[in-house]
Design a protein around this motif. Structure first.
Motif, PDB file in Angstrom:
ATOM      1  N   ASN A 169      -2.243   9.353  -8.412  1.00  0.00           N
ATOM      2  CA  ASN A 169      -2.070   8.527  -7.207  1.00  0.00           C
ATOM      3  C   ASN A 169      -1.390   9.303  -6.082  1.00  0.00           C
ATOM      4  OD1 ASN A 169      -3.270   6.113  -8.055  1.00  0.00           O
ATOM      5  ND2 ASN A 169      -1.417   5.441  -9.113  1.00  0.00           N
ATOM      6  N   THR A 170      -0.445  10.170  -6.446  1.00  0.00           N
ATOM      7  CA  THR A 170       0.233  10.985  -5.434  1.00  0.00           C
ATOM      8  C   THR A 170      -0.758  11.934  -4.769  1.00  0.00           C
ATOM      9  OG1 THR A 170       2.297  10.861  -6.696  1.00  0.00           O
ATOM     10  CG2 THR A 170       2.158  12.567  -5.012  1.00  0.00           C
ATOM     11  N   VAL A 171      -1.633  12.540  -5.566  1.00  0.00           N
ATOM     12  CA  VAL A 171      -2.678  13.407  -5.009  1.00  0.00           C
ATOM     13  C   VAL A 171      -3.562  12.603  -4.062  1.00  0.00           C
ATOM     14  CG1 VAL A 171      -4.710  14.795  -5.554  1.00  0.00           C
ATOM     15  CG2 VAL A 171      -2.656  14.984  -6.975  1.00  0.00           C
ATOM     16  N   TRP A 172      -3.894  11.378  -4.439  1.00  0.00           N
ATOM     17  CA  TRP A 172      -4.729  10.524  -3.592  1.00  0.00           C
ATOM     18  C   TRP A 172      -4.059  10.278  -2.248  1.00  0.00           C
ATOM     19  CZ3 TRP A 172      -7.056   5.231  -5.597  1.00  0.00           C
ATOM     20  CH2 TRP A 172      -7.926   4.715  -4.614  1.00  0.00           C
ATOM     21  N   VAL A 173      -2.777   9.910  -2.273  1.00  0.00           N
ATOM     22  CA  VAL A 173      -2.062   9.610  -1.033  1.00  0.00           C
ATOM     23  C   VAL A 173      -2.012  10.822  -0.105  1.00  0.00           C
ATOM     24  CG1 VAL A 173       0.218   9.052  -0.087  1.00  0.00           C
ATOM     25  CG2 VAL A 173      -0.678   7.745  -1.997  1.00  0.00           C
ATOM     26  N   TYR A 174      -1.815  12.006  -0.680  1.00  0.00           N
ATOM     27  CA  TYR A 174      -1.620  13.209   0.134  1.00  0.00           C
ATOM     28  C   TYR A 174      -2.937  13.911   0.488  1.00  0.00           C
ATOM     29  CZ  TYR A 174       3.442  13.060  -0.377  1.00  0.00           C
ATOM     30  OH  TYR A 174       4.759  12.694  -0.301  1.00  0.00           O
ATOM     31  N   LYS A 175      -3.919  13.862  -0.417  1.00  0.00           N
ATOM     32  CA  LYS A 175      -5.118  14.693  -0.218  1.00  0.00           C
ATOM     33  C   LYS A 175      -6.432  13.920  -0.212  1.00  0.00           C
ATOM     34  CE  LYS A 175      -2.993  18.844  -2.182  1.00  0.00           C
ATOM     35  NZ  LYS A 175      -3.115  19.938  -3.191  1.00  0.00           N
ATOM     36  N   GLY A 176      -6.398  12.640  -0.541  1.00  0.00           N
ATOM     37  CA  GLY A 176      -7.614  11.849  -0.493  1.00  0.00           C
ATOM     38  C   GLY A 176      -8.190  11.530  -1.864  1.00  0.00           C
ATOM     39  N   LEU A 177      -9.153  10.590  -1.864  1.00  0.00           N
ATOM     40  CA  LEU A 177      -9.696  10.047  -3.110  1.00  0.00           C
ATOM     41  C   LEU A 177     -10.375  11.104  -3.964  1.00  0.00           C
ATOM     42  CD1 LEU A 177     -10.483   7.742  -4.998  1.00  0.00           C
ATOM     43  CD2 LEU A 177     -12.429   7.258  -3.488  1.00  0.00           C
ATOM     44  N   TRP A 178     -11.220  11.943  -3.356  1.00  0.00           N
ATOM     45  CA  TRP A 178     -12.010  12.869  -4.171  1.00  0.00           C
ATOM     46  C   TRP A 178     -11.134  13.965  -4.780  1.00  0.00           C
ATOM     47  CZ3 TRP A 178     -15.855  10.344  -5.566  1.00  0.00           C
ATOM     48  CH2 TRP A 178     -16.513   9.483  -4.692  1.00  0.00           C
TER      49      TRP A 178
ATOM     50  N   VAL B  22       0.858  -1.179   0.000  1.00  0.00           N
ATOM     51  CA  VAL B  22       0.000   0.000   0.000  1.00  0.00           C
ATOM     52  C   VAL B  22       0.899   1.235   0.000  1.00  0.00           C
ATOM     53  CG1 VAL B  22      -1.967  -1.107   1.138  1.00  0.00           C
ATOM     54  CG2 VAL B  22      -0.201  -0.027   2.519  1.00  0.00           C
ATOM     55  N   ARG B  23       0.306   2.406  -0.175  1.00  0.00           N
ATOM     56  CA  ARG B  23       1.104   3.613  -0.359  1.00  0.00           C
ATOM     57  C   ARG B  23       1.067   4.510   0.863  1.00  0.00           C
ATOM     58  NH1 ARG B  23      -0.833   3.614  -6.395  1.00  0.00           N
ATOM     59  NH2 ARG B  23       1.087   2.966  -7.426  1.00  0.00           N
ATOM     60  N   LEU B  24       2.165   5.243   1.008  1.00  0.00           N
ATOM     61  CA  LEU B  24       2.384   6.113   2.155  1.00  0.00           C
ATOM     62  C   LEU B  24       2.886   7.455   1.649  1.00  0.00           C
ATOM     63  CD1 LEU B  24       2.472   5.846   5.339  1.00  0.00           C
ATOM     64  CD2 LEU B  24       4.907   5.366   5.072  1.00  0.00           C
ATOM     65  N   ALA B  25       2.523   8.531   2.336  1.00  0.00           N
ATOM     66  CA  ALA B  25       3.004   9.860   1.972  1.00  0.00           C
ATOM     67  C   ALA B  25       4.380  10.117   2.575  1.00  0.00           C
ATOM     68  CB  ALA B  25       2.021  10.931   2.429  1.00  0.00           C
ATOM     69  N   ALA B  26       5.046  11.158   2.093  1.00  0.00           N
ATOM     70  CA  ALA B  26       6.406  11.447   2.551  1.00  0.00           C
ATOM     71  C   ALA B  26       6.452  11.778   4.041  1.00  0.00           C
ATOM     72  CB  ALA B  26       6.997  12.601   1.742  1.00  0.00           C
ATOM     73  N   ASP B  27       5.353  12.317   4.590  1.00  0.00           N
ATOM     74  CA  ASP B  27       5.345  12.695   6.002  1.00  0.00           C
ATOM     75  C   ASP B  27       4.942  11.541   6.918  1.00  0.00           C
ATOM     76  OD1 ASP B  27       2.678  12.463   5.428  1.00  0.00           O
ATOM     77  OD2 ASP B  27       2.134  14.515   5.957  1.00  0.00           O
ATOM     78  N   GLY B  28       4.813  10.334   6.356  1.00  0.00           N
ATOM     79  CA  GLY B  28       4.469   9.167   7.159  1.00  0.00           C
ATOM     80  C   GLY B  28       2.986   8.952   7.314  1.00  0.00           C
ATOM     81  N   ARG B  29       2.179   9.849   6.771  1.00  0.00           N
ATOM     82  CA  ARG B  29       0.726   9.684   6.809  1.00  0.00           C
ATOM     83  C   ARG B  29       0.243   9.175   5.460  1.00  0.00           C
ATOM     84  NH1 ARG B  29      -0.908  15.443   9.724  1.00  0.00           N
ATOM     85  NH2 ARG B  29       0.543  15.257  11.487  1.00  0.00           N
TER      86      ARG B  29
ATOM     87  N   ALA C  96      -3.534   9.196   2.894  1.00  0.00           N
ATOM     88  CA  ALA C  96      -4.963   9.290   2.605  1.00  0.00           C
ATOM     89  C   ALA C  96      -5.332   8.261   1.544  1.00  0.00           C
ATOM     90  CB  ALA C  96      -5.309  10.703   2.135  1.00  0.00           C
ATOM     91  N   TRP C  97      -4.510   7.191   1.445  1.00  0.00           N
ATOM     92  CA  TRP C  97      -4.699   6.158   0.426  1.00  0.00           C
ATOM     93  C   TRP C  97      -5.844   5.232   0.830  1.00  0.00           C
ATOM     94  CZ3 TRP C  97      -3.411   5.417  -4.422  1.00  0.00           C
ATOM     95  CH2 TRP C  97      -3.373   4.135  -4.971  1.00  0.00           C
ATOM     96  N   THR C  98      -7.027   5.798   0.952  1.00  0.00           N
ATOM     97  CA  THR C  98      -8.226   5.046   1.268  1.00  0.00           C
ATOM     98  C   THR C  98      -9.377   5.621   0.454  1.00  0.00           C
ATOM     99  OG1 THR C  98      -8.783   6.520   3.113  1.00  0.00           O
ATOM    100  CG2 THR C  98      -7.520   4.545   3.643  1.00  0.00           C
ATOM    101  N   GLY C  99     -10.475   4.913   0.415  1.00  0.00           N
ATOM    102  CA  GLY C  99     -11.679   5.400  -0.244  1.00  0.00           C
ATOM    103  C   GLY C  99     -12.866   5.277   0.692  1.00  0.00           C
TER     104      GLY C  99
END
Length: 290
Positions: free
Chosen positions: A248-257, A89-96, A98-101
């Motif tokens: 996908n990067t936008v999804w990880v950092y800011k969420g699905l929508w 699964v994917r993770l953001a650079a800050d360790g958080r 939003a890779w969910t739906g």
């Protein structure tokens, strides 16, 4: 027995001092001596390891806590397996992340998984390439395969997996075993990866595999990379993949929508790219089917 081999490739973040301060006999800290690249650093670790099985990780990624336990258990179940890989699964650079739906009260986390042609066995050539960080491989197999190709600027991990797969059968754990830290710092990120280098490296991996299967010498990396000229369809595929990576990067950092919105903007800005990519994919699958 467990051993952690840390290979420092001339980092500037005080890695050597931090690791050595642990004062743990199970942790071995080595240095390449000069900045040699990720393939050379991995080879240093492979040669230095003292035990029978190898598992890999990069400096910015995270193993799932029970990864080793579950994958080793599967290795023991599958007779003769030389290694095991798995999902991510994917993770953001800050360790958080939003890779969910979320939709109508349902919540899910997409797993980067593969559809196997012969489960539980995994073949990186037939089934597609997994992340190296999911792989546990027998050390004698890694050495017999020749380790990582230090001449490749990219895709040395793909080349390594293909070489190992020729020496035995690997199996697959169909669940996430590590978190891939996705961001603009990655070697394959749109702001870093260069189309010509990326495409040529991938082409070399498959050319080298074809040569090995035919019992012929592998092409010289430097000469191949210099002479290779990508086709227009390869440029289109590369650009499309980079757009998808951005979404996908936008999804990880800011969420699905937010990712859906980014995808719409990308499509409206590059409709020709999507239509060309789709038509090429359809022709590709039709060739495979017929």
């Amino acid at each position: 027995p467990l051993e952690v081999v840390v290979v420092d490739d001339c980092s500037t973040d005080n890695t050597l001092a931090i690791v050595r301060s642990l004062n743990d006999p199970r942790v071995v800290c080595l240095s390449t001596g000069r900045n040699s690249g990720v393939a050379a650093a991995r080879n240093v670790g492979v040669r230095a390891a003292r035990f029978d099985w190898l598992a890999f990780n990069d400096q910015d990624d995270v193993w799932c806590p029970d990864r080793l336990e579950k994958q080793v258990a599967l290795l023991r179940q599958v007779t003769g397996a030389i290694g095991v890989a798995g999902g991510a699964v994917r993770l953001a650079a800050d360790g958080r992340s939003a890779w969910t739906g979320r939709f109508l009260g349902f919540r899910w986390t997409p797993t980067l998984d593969l559809k196997l042609s012969d489960p539980p066995f995994y073949d990186p050539i037939r089934d597609g390439v997994s992340y190296l960080q999911t792989l546990i491989i027998a050390r004698p197999i890694a050495l017999c395969a020749g380790g990582f190709n230090e001449g490749l600027p990219l895709a040395d991990d793909v080349d390594f997996a293909m070489k190992c797969a020729r020496l035995g059968r690997m199996c697959w754990l169909a669940e996430p075993v590590f978190l891939y830290r996705l961001g603009h710092h990655n070697q394959t990120a749109p702001s870093v990866a260069k189309a010509d280098t990326f495409i040529a490296a991938q082409a070399y991996v498959y050319a080298a595999h074809a040569a090995r299967m035919a019992g012929e010498p592998e092409p010289d990396v430097g000469a191949f990379m210099k002479a290779y000229r990508p086709s227009q369809s390869q440029y289109t595929d590369f650009e499309m993949r980079q757009k998808i990576r951005y979404i996908n990067t936008v999804w990880v950092y800011k969420g699905l929508w937010q990712a859906v919105l980014a995808g719409v903007k990308v499509f409206l800005g590059h409709p020709w790219l999507f239509s060309r990519h789709l038509s090429e994919r359809v022709r590709y699958w039709m060739r495979r089917a017929g």
